[in-house]
Design a protein around this motif. Structure first.
Motif, PDB file in Angstrom:
ATOM      1  N   THR A 140       0.845  -1.193   0.000  1.00 57.54           N
ATOM      2  CA  THR A 140       0.000   0.000   0.000  1.00 57.54           C
ATOM      3  C   THR A 140       0.878   1.239   0.000  1.00 57.54           C
ATOM      4  O   THR A 140       1.905   1.289   0.670  1.00 57.54           O
ATOM      5  CB  THR A 140      -0.948   0.010   1.217  1.00 57.54           C
ATOM      6  OG1 THR A 140      -0.176   0.000   2.431  1.00 57.54           O
ATOM      7  CG2 THR A 140      -1.839  -1.221   1.216  1.00 57.54           C
ATOM      8  N   ASN A 169      -4.423  -1.487   7.069  1.00 62.15           N
ATOM      9  CA  ASN A 169      -3.267  -2.336   6.772  1.00 62.15           C
ATOM     10  C   ASN A 169      -3.323  -3.647   7.550  1.00 62.15           C
ATOM     11  O   ASN A 169      -2.914  -4.691   7.047  1.00 62.15           O
ATOM     12  CB  ASN A 169      -1.970  -1.598   7.093  1.00 62.15           C
ATOM     13  CG  ASN A 169      -1.523  -0.661   5.995  1.00 62.15           C
ATOM     14  OD1 ASN A 169      -1.995  -0.736   4.862  1.00 62.15           O
ATOM     15  ND2 ASN A 169      -0.612   0.239   6.321  1.00 62.15           N
ATOM     16  N   GLY A 207      -7.440  -5.581  -1.905  1.00 58.25           N
ATOM     17  CA  GLY A 207      -7.555  -4.146  -2.135  1.00 58.25           C
ATOM     18  C   GLY A 207      -8.946  -3.627  -1.836  1.00 58.25           C
ATOM     19  O   GLY A 207      -9.108  -2.541  -1.273  1.00 58.25           O
ATOM     20  N   TRP A 231      -9.357  -3.375   1.864  1.00 58.29           N
ATOM     21  CA  TRP A 231      -8.575  -2.251   2.383  1.00 58.29           C
ATOM     22  C   TRP A 231      -9.364  -0.948   2.201  1.00 58.29           C
ATOM     23  O   TRP A 231      -9.474  -0.141   3.126  1.00 58.29           O
ATOM     24  CB  TRP A 231      -7.228  -2.168   1.669  1.00 58.29           C
ATOM     25  CG  TRP A 231      -6.227  -1.299   2.357  1.00 58.29           C
ATOM     26  CD1 TRP A 231      -5.213  -1.683   3.181  1.00 58.29           C
ATOM     27  CD2 TRP A 231      -6.143   0.149   2.290  1.00 58.29           C
ATOM     28  NE1 TRP A 231      -4.505  -0.596   3.629  1.00 58.29           N
ATOM     29  CE2 TRP A 231      -5.050   0.540   3.103  1.00 58.29           C
ATOM     30  CE3 TRP A 231      -6.870   1.130   1.631  1.00 58.29           C
ATOM     31  CZ2 TRP A 231      -4.677   1.885   3.261  1.00 58.29           C
ATOM     32  CZ3 TRP A 231      -6.509   2.468   1.794  1.00 58.29           C
ATOM     33  CH2 TRP A 231      -5.421   2.834   2.594  1.00 58.29           C
ATOM     34  N   TRP A 288      -4.577   6.738  -2.673  1.00 63.37           N
ATOM     35  CA  TRP A 288      -3.991   5.478  -2.212  1.00 63.37           C
ATOM     36  C   TRP A 288      -4.012   4.455  -3.340  1.00 63.37           C
ATOM     37  O   TRP A 288      -4.997   4.339  -4.075  1.00 63.37           O
ATOM     38  CB  TRP A 288      -4.772   4.923  -1.025  1.00 63.37           C
ATOM     39  CG  TRP A 288      -4.366   5.527   0.279  1.00 63.37           C
ATOM     40  CD1 TRP A 288      -4.924   6.607   0.900  1.00 63.37           C
ATOM     41  CD2 TRP A 288      -3.298   5.077   1.126  1.00 63.37           C
ATOM     42  NE1 TRP A 288      -4.281   6.862   2.095  1.00 63.37           N
ATOM     43  CE2 TRP A 288      -3.282   5.939   2.248  1.00 63.37           C
ATOM     44  CE3 TRP A 288      -2.375   4.047   1.052  1.00 63.37           C
ATOM     45  CZ2 TRP A 288      -2.352   5.793   3.282  1.00 63.37           C
ATOM     46  CZ3 TRP A 288      -1.447   3.894   2.075  1.00 63.37           C
ATOM     47  CH2 TRP A 288      -1.436   4.756   3.169  1.00 63.37           C
ATOM     48  N   ILE A 330      -3.404   0.302  -3.788  1.00 63.06           N
ATOM     49  CA  ILE A 330      -3.261  -0.966  -3.102  1.00 63.06           C
ATOM     50  C   ILE A 330      -2.960  -2.023  -4.145  1.00 63.06           C
ATOM     51  O   ILE A 330      -3.799  -2.333  -5.010  1.00 63.06           O
ATOM     52  CB  ILE A 330      -4.528  -1.342  -2.298  1.00 63.06           C
ATOM     53  CG1 ILE A 330      -4.876  -0.222  -1.299  1.00 63.06           C
ATOM     54  CG2 ILE A 330      -4.311  -2.650  -1.552  1.00 63.06           C
ATOM     55  CD1 ILE A 330      -5.849   0.810  -1.835  1.00 63.06           C
TER      56      ILE A 330
END
Length: 560
Positions: free
Chosen positions: A292, A324, A330, A333, A349, A351
């Motif tokens: 990440t 995390n 993904g 997350w 972000w 991932i």
């Protein structure tokens, strides 16, 4: 960079009724091992030579800043103790072995921020009230919902921070119930990115971040024939921040008190700073097989600051840690991170899910790349594997990808006022990445691009509205210190500043399996003169513990 040697640790006092084992590494002295444990008769923490099997947490620290530009820290906790004890002990042992760097980093970067001379200003009072109210709300949620995965992990992160601060102050006492965090203590190390936005939201008269100031470059590159997927990141920061620690945490946490399964991201390697329990850059290699990373997109629309409220929100650094730990994909997350959006430290972000990538197989499964963007009041994310497949790369450079985020955050107005420098397709870094990524065929060529700054000769680094036209900000790894102080510039990011690309990290499919990466610390000197404190315009800025000249080469970070 191997970590075979172990050294001694500073003596601490504690009322913590559990065992701690601390390792302190420091080259080139002969290895020593020290153990900290509770004497069951006296209840006092005792330091002895040698290793004890009944540790709660141990730390292994090596300071090679003068040699490689980095120091290195491993912290490991034992599954034989409950999660809360592990978390507090992890913070305490980190403080024990890195306290000197923590002090220097505080002096360099935070000394005087809302200190005694400035606290009476309205902004500092508003900031303290905001942080205090937010912490109270978070603690209320932990008390009410601490058995859920989200709030259990949030509590563990705050306990680790509590242990870090108590260990540093030599006042260790494991909290039996609700505990408090000093709003202007080491919490400020965690909130650096959040505070940049809180300064705007709380009407600070002098802002830290000038208009257009970038914070990081990132590139995800699919090599020819699908033989590898490389993930890289450059931090852009003030030069006073370059006292760095490469960290690896191995925590034996359960998902929650009601779910004894181990968290997917219990082990994480990341670039970091003294006193910080997360990356801040951000760049993480996780045991879940996720990598990440982010670059800051900020917010230029003052109307959105109304969404920044102290209740109902979790600060970005804490949501980052929780996501995390808990996510195994993904999509997961993004779902975890999106909860309780604070509207601060607004980033794009990326991932990368190596579980979905098979080297050499000419198929890129959905889920390899998830991209999330956050601004106050809005979070958007989606699977962008198809774009990675079609273009062969994903570049990130502080400009939003999603049109809704781009327009809502005021980027469209910046383009109208200042031109394509603020646009997604025509900004300098967008064009440089698009042109140069085709030359990447291996690790070395990836490093070269991520350290690239040839602003004096590259036409894409030119700024027509600047005098002189060549500008050190307009590169993959910025060198704003090289811009003339007497130049003329249309907005603050292009001026001379003690700011630029301060590092580079990258990993690959194989390296990520061992939490390994290539890393270099310090401003790029590949095509430009090296940064040297003693000859720079900023020699009077505090930089305790820094090398004078920054000419380090990339090192391979490995763990035993």
């Amino acid at each position: 960079m191997a970590f075979g040697e172990r050294r001694r640790v500073t003596r601490l006092k504690s009322f913590l009724s559990v065992f701690l084992v601390l390792f302190y590494s420091y080259c080139p002295v002969e290895a020593e091992i020290s153990s900290a444990f509770i004497d069951l008769q006296t209840g006092q923490l005792t330091i002895t030579e040698g290793y004890r099997d009944d540790f709660v947490a141990w730390a292994n620290f090596t300071d090679e800043i003068e040699k490689s530009g980095w120091s290195y820290l491993e912290v490991t906790t034992s599954h034989r103790y409950n999660d809360s004890i592990q978390a507090y002990a992890a913070g305490a042992v980190e403080a024990a072995v890195t306290s000197q760097l923590m002090y220097k980093h505080w002096v360099n970067t935070l000394m005087g921020y809302c200190g005694p001379k400035t606290f009476d200003t309205g902004y500092c009072q508003r900031l303290k009230a905001y942080i205090t109210t937010n912490l109270e709300w978070v603690m209320e949620q932990i008390q009410e919902k601490g058995n859920t995965p989200y709030w259990h992990q949030a509590n563990l992160a705050l306990l680790q921070l509590k242990g870090l601060e108590d260990g540093y102050n030599d006042e260790m006492a494991f909290p039996d119930g609700p505990f408090s965090i000093n709003p202007f203590g080491f919490l400020l190390f965690q909130m650096g990115g959040d505070i940049e936005d809180l300064e705007s939201a709380l009407n600070k008269s002098s802002l830290t971040r000038p208009l257009g100031a970038g914070s990081c470059s990132a590139l995800i590159k699919l090599l020819p024939d699908y033989r590898d997927l490389l993930v890289s990141h450059d931090t852009w920061n003030t030069y006073q921040s370059m006292l760095r620690i490469m960290k690896k945490y191995s925590f034996s946490y359960s998902v929650s008190p009601k779910d004894s399964a181990s968290v997917p991201g219990g082990t994480v390697a990341f670039s970091s700073y003294p006193g910080s329990i997360f990356s801040g850059d951000d760049f993480y290699i996780l045991s879940s097989r996720l990598v990440t990373l982010e670059t800051t997109i900020g917010n230029s629309n003052p109307d959105l600051w109304r969404f920044v409220q102290p209740t109902g929100a979790v600060m970005e650094w804490l949501r980052n840690i929780v996501a995390n730990r808990l996510a195994a994909s993904g999509q997961q997350w993004a779902q975890v991170f999106s909860q309780h959006n604070s509207g601060t430290y607004n980033n794009q972000w990326m991932i990368v899910d190596y579980n979905q990538f098979i080297p050499g197989l000419p198929v890129l499964k959905e889920g390899v790349l998830t991209v999330l963007e956050q601004i106050p009041g809005l979070v958007m994310y989606g699977d962008k594997t198809h774009e990675l497949r079609e273009k062969g790369y994903w570049a990130s450079f502080n400009i939003p990808y999603y049109p809704e985020i781009f327009n809502a955050s005021g980027c469209n107005e910046l383009v109208e006022k200042f031109g394509p420098w603020f646009s997604l397709d025509q900004s300098p870094r967008a064009q440089i990445f698009r042109r140069n990524q085709t030359a990447i065929t291996d690790l070395d060529s990836m490093v070269r691009l991520m350290r690239y700054n040839n602003y004096r000769e590259d036409p894409l680094s030119q700024c027509d509205a600047c005098r002189p036209h060549a500008n050190g900000e307009n590169a993959i790894s910025a060198r704003s210190d090289l811009n003339p102080a007497d130049g003329t510039y249309p907005f603050g990011a292009l001026t001379q500043r003690p700011h630029g690309g301060t590092d580079m990290k990258m990993t690959s499919y194989v390296m990520s399996r061992g939490f390994e990466m290539l890393a270099v610390n310090g401003p790029t000197a590949d095509q430009v003169p090296p940064f040297q404190w003693s000859t720079s315009p900023y020699k009077d800025l505090l930089h305790m513990g820094h090398p004078d000249t920054w000419t380090f080469k990339p090192v391979k970070v490995t763990w035993p």
